[in-house]
Design an enzyme around this catalytic site. Sequence first.
Site, PDB file in Angstrom:
ATOM      1  N   GLU A 281       0.834  -1.218   0.000  1.00 50.04           N
ATOM      2  CA  GLU A 281       0.000   0.000   0.000  1.00 50.04           C
ATOM      3  C   GLU A 281       0.863   1.261   0.000  1.00 50.04           C
ATOM      4  O   GLU A 281       0.760   2.100   0.895  1.00 50.04           O
ATOM      5  CB  GLU A 281      -0.895   0.016   1.256  1.00 50.04           C
ATOM      6  CG  GLU A 281      -1.769  -1.207   1.428  1.00 50.04           C
ATOM      7  CD  GLU A 281      -2.426  -1.275   2.810  1.00 50.04           C
ATOM      8  OE1 GLU A 281      -2.148  -0.416   3.686  1.00 50.04           O
ATOM      9  OE2 GLU A 281      -3.226  -2.204   3.022  1.00 50.04           O
ATOM     10  N   PRO A 282       1.746   1.435  -0.971  1.00 50.41           N
ATOM     11  CA  PRO A 282       2.622   2.606  -0.931  1.00 50.41           C
ATOM     12  C   PRO A 282       1.887   3.908  -1.249  1.00 50.41           C
ATOM     13  O   PRO A 282       1.003   3.946  -2.101  1.00 50.41           O
ATOM     14  CB  PRO A 282       3.644   2.304  -2.036  1.00 50.41           C
ATOM     15  CG  PRO A 282       2.915   1.427  -2.998  1.00 50.41           C
ATOM     16  CD  PRO A 282       1.964   0.608  -2.179  1.00 50.41           C
ATOM     17  N   ARG A 284       3.597   7.596  -0.133  1.00 48.31           N
ATOM     18  CA  ARG A 284       4.659   8.592  -0.304  1.00 48.31           C
ATOM     19  C   ARG A 284       5.670   8.205  -1.381  1.00 48.31           C
ATOM     20  O   ARG A 284       6.108   9.054  -2.154  1.00 48.31           O
ATOM     21  CB  ARG A 284       5.377   8.751   1.048  1.00 48.31           C
ATOM     22  CG  ARG A 284       6.315   9.907   1.120  1.00 48.31           C
ATOM     23  CD  ARG A 284       7.130   9.867   2.422  1.00 48.31           C
ATOM     24  NE  ARG A 284       6.375   9.487   3.578  1.00 48.31           N
ATOM     25  CZ  ARG A 284       5.843  10.345   4.458  1.00 48.31           C
ATOM     26  NH1 ARG A 284       6.018  11.632   4.314  1.00 48.31           N
ATOM     27  NH2 ARG A 284       5.157   9.890   5.495  1.00 48.31           N
ATOM     28  N   CYS A 350      -1.839  33.653  10.591  1.00 48.08           N
ATOM     29  CA  CYS A 350      -1.595  34.267  11.899  1.00 48.08           C
ATOM     30  C   CYS A 350      -1.182  33.253  12.951  1.00 48.08           C
ATOM     31  O   CYS A 350      -1.847  33.109  13.973  1.00 48.08           O
ATOM     32  CB  CYS A 350      -2.874  34.958  12.334  1.00 48.08           C
ATOM     33  SG  CYS A 350      -4.261  33.808  12.289  1.00 48.08           S
ATOM     34  N   GLU A 351      -0.135  32.509  12.696  1.00 47.94           N
ATOM     35  CA  GLU A 351       0.391  31.563  13.675  1.00 47.94           C
ATOM     36  C   GLU A 351       1.904  31.512  13.514  1.00 47.94           C
ATOM     37  O   GLU A 351       2.395  31.457  12.388  1.00 47.94           O
ATOM     38  CB  GLU A 351      -0.115  30.136  13.404  1.00 47.94           C
ATOM     39  CG  GLU A 351      -1.599  29.999  13.365  1.00 47.94           C
ATOM     40  CD  GLU A 351      -2.120  28.861  14.231  1.00 47.94           C
ATOM     41  OE1 GLU A 351      -1.343  28.277  15.008  1.00 47.94           O
ATOM     42  OE2 GLU A 351      -3.322  28.614  14.113  1.00 47.94           O
TER      43      GLU A 351
HETATM   44  N1  LLP Z   1      -1.512   1.999   4.418  1.00 40.64           N
HETATM   45  C1  LLP Z   1      -1.994   2.445   5.590  1.00 40.64           C
HETATM   46  C2  LLP Z   1      -2.884   1.598   6.365  1.00 40.64           C
HETATM   47  C3  LLP Z   1      -1.626   3.716   6.048  1.00 40.64           C
HETATM   48  O1  LLP Z   1      -2.091   4.155   7.209  1.00 40.64           O
HETATM   49  C4  LLP Z   1      -0.750   4.523   5.276  1.00 40.64           C
HETATM   50  C5  LLP Z   1      -0.371   5.869   5.705  1.00 40.64           C
HETATM   51  C6  LLP Z   1      -0.300   4.020   4.052  1.00 40.64           C
HETATM   52  C7  LLP Z   1      -0.678   2.739   3.661  1.00 40.64           C
HETATM   53  C8  LLP Z   1       0.627   4.782   3.155  1.00 40.64           C
HETATM   54  O2  LLP Z   1       1.848   4.994   3.776  1.00 40.64           O
HETATM   55  P1  LLP Z   1       3.091   5.638   2.988  1.00 40.64           P
HETATM   56  O3  LLP Z   1       3.561   4.635   1.951  1.00 40.64           O
HETATM   57  O4  LLP Z   1       2.643   6.895   2.368  1.00 40.64           O
HETATM   58  O5  LLP Z   1       4.083   5.851   4.065  1.00 40.64           O
HETATM   59  N2  LLP Z   1       0.705  12.705   6.894  1.00 40.64           N
HETATM   60  C9  LLP Z   1       1.943  12.004   7.178  1.00 40.64           C
HETATM   61  C10 LLP Z   1       1.876  10.562   6.761  1.00 40.64           C
HETATM   62  C11 LLP Z   1       0.720   9.784   7.355  1.00 40.64           C
HETATM   63  C12 LLP Z   1       0.663   8.366   6.868  1.00 40.64           C
HETATM   64  C13 LLP Z   1      -0.624   7.745   7.243  1.00 40.64           C
HETATM   65  N3  LLP Z   1      -0.792   6.397   6.781  1.00 40.64           N
HETATM   66  C14 LLP Z   1       3.083  12.768   6.514  1.00 40.64           C
HETATM   67  O6  LLP Z   1       2.844  13.793   5.890  1.00 40.64           O
HETATM   68  O7  LLP Z   1       4.239  12.376   6.650  1.00 40.64           O
END
Ligand code: LLP
Length: 422
Positions: A281-282, A284, A350-351
């Site tokens: 589940e990528p 980022r 404003c923060e």
């Molecule tokens: N699967 C599940 C169940 C997740 O909770 C997430 C991310 C992903 C896949 C995808 O993860 P990734 O491959 O993107 O690491 N807002 C934060 C990141 C929060 C991630 C939440 N879950 C940031 O900006 O760094």
Amino acid sequence: MTMNEDFPIATLRQGAQGLMIEEIALADIAARFGTPTYVYSRAALTTAFNSWRQALAGREALVCCAVKANPNLAVLSVFARLGAGFDIVSGGELSRVLAAGGRADRVVFSGVGKSRAEMRQALDADIACFNVESAAELDRLNEVAGEMGKTAPIALRVNPDVDPKTHPYISTGLKNNKFGVAFVEALALYQRAAGLPHLRVRGIACHIGSQLLDPTPIQEAASRVLALVDRLAAAGIGLDHIDLGGGLGIRYQDETPPTIADYLAPLLDLTQGRPEALFFEPGRSLTGNAGLLLTRIEYLKPGEEKNFAIVDAAMNDLARPALYDSWHAVIPVQARALPPRRYDVVGPICESGDFLAQARDLAVLEGDLLALLSAGAYGMSMSSNYNTRPRAAEILVDGSTAHLVRERETVESLFKLEHPLD
Ligand code: LLP
């Protein structure tokens, strides 16, 4: 196309007209569409997805793009056309996947708080799998599926209790997190699920955290999950797939995350010869370095202690620096022959937490454009309207074409759902 090692965004380079993404000058994008604007590279999205797929070649595997990282319909449609699956966390994200041409039978539904309405929507669409995160959710899903005369495909998201060594806000696989079911309870819950008439046990899922730079915690998690899968098989519960979640980190500054292939190789070794399909589940790692936020300097404000470059983007556009103290590279779109000065790059909100970057040496003048890199994941998707700021436009660059894939919001569009008293 020239790939440039100097930038984490592979399709970004310095050209005659300043910074270019694919074949388009960012200055042209700003002139045509204004700022602040998110800009994505289709080639970079495609390369990232294909890297996942190539690394999994020869294996029965599904790459489910995490929609939350970048839910723009055009971005999702790029992945859908490449044959992607999707990881969703809401009914809204399911609607987006379908609107973008994604296949429901390649969708996995994660999240601790699925509502009955969301369950109905996903059952109606015949998604591939619900990643169930609690006993109560198992019961509710069984009930909703029964009411609809359907059988819900499920995996349990287990919590392998490994430390992903990442920022605490984005670490999800430890015992004290709200996510997943405890490892020790998993067998009993699977047995309960197997006995519920409107559920069909399909798989197992785990996701330990995000922006993982060290590949060992996910290997440890995978080993634990595989041992559990074997225990389940011994108890007569066979699974079709193993979902190892997302989490692979990217380079923002000077991090050295494993490549997609290096991240996957040990996981492929661990699962070699097993009958279950592999799901990932990528988020980022697919979109993060395929996008940037383009902003213009409104004012330069020198001070006694600090100099500020006040730009037209703010924490409502890119919340990551304020929220996680995260670092995004700031590159002037036009290089200038000036002595650089140290600036905090801040927005108009404003923060005091409204900063996009701190202590950066920049050779810039008022009115100059800046590119904030690595903003393709959790950028626009976490934006808000704080301070009644219309959200930024989004552009998808494809070669020498810039597609406006989300219009800039207007103040009128922000009022639309509000009702002043007569
Ligand atoms: N699967 C599940 C169940 C997740 O909770 C997430 C991310 C992903 C896949 C995808 O993860 P990734 O491959 O993107 O690491 N807002 C934060 C990141 C929060 C991630 C939440 N879950 C940031 O900006 O760094």
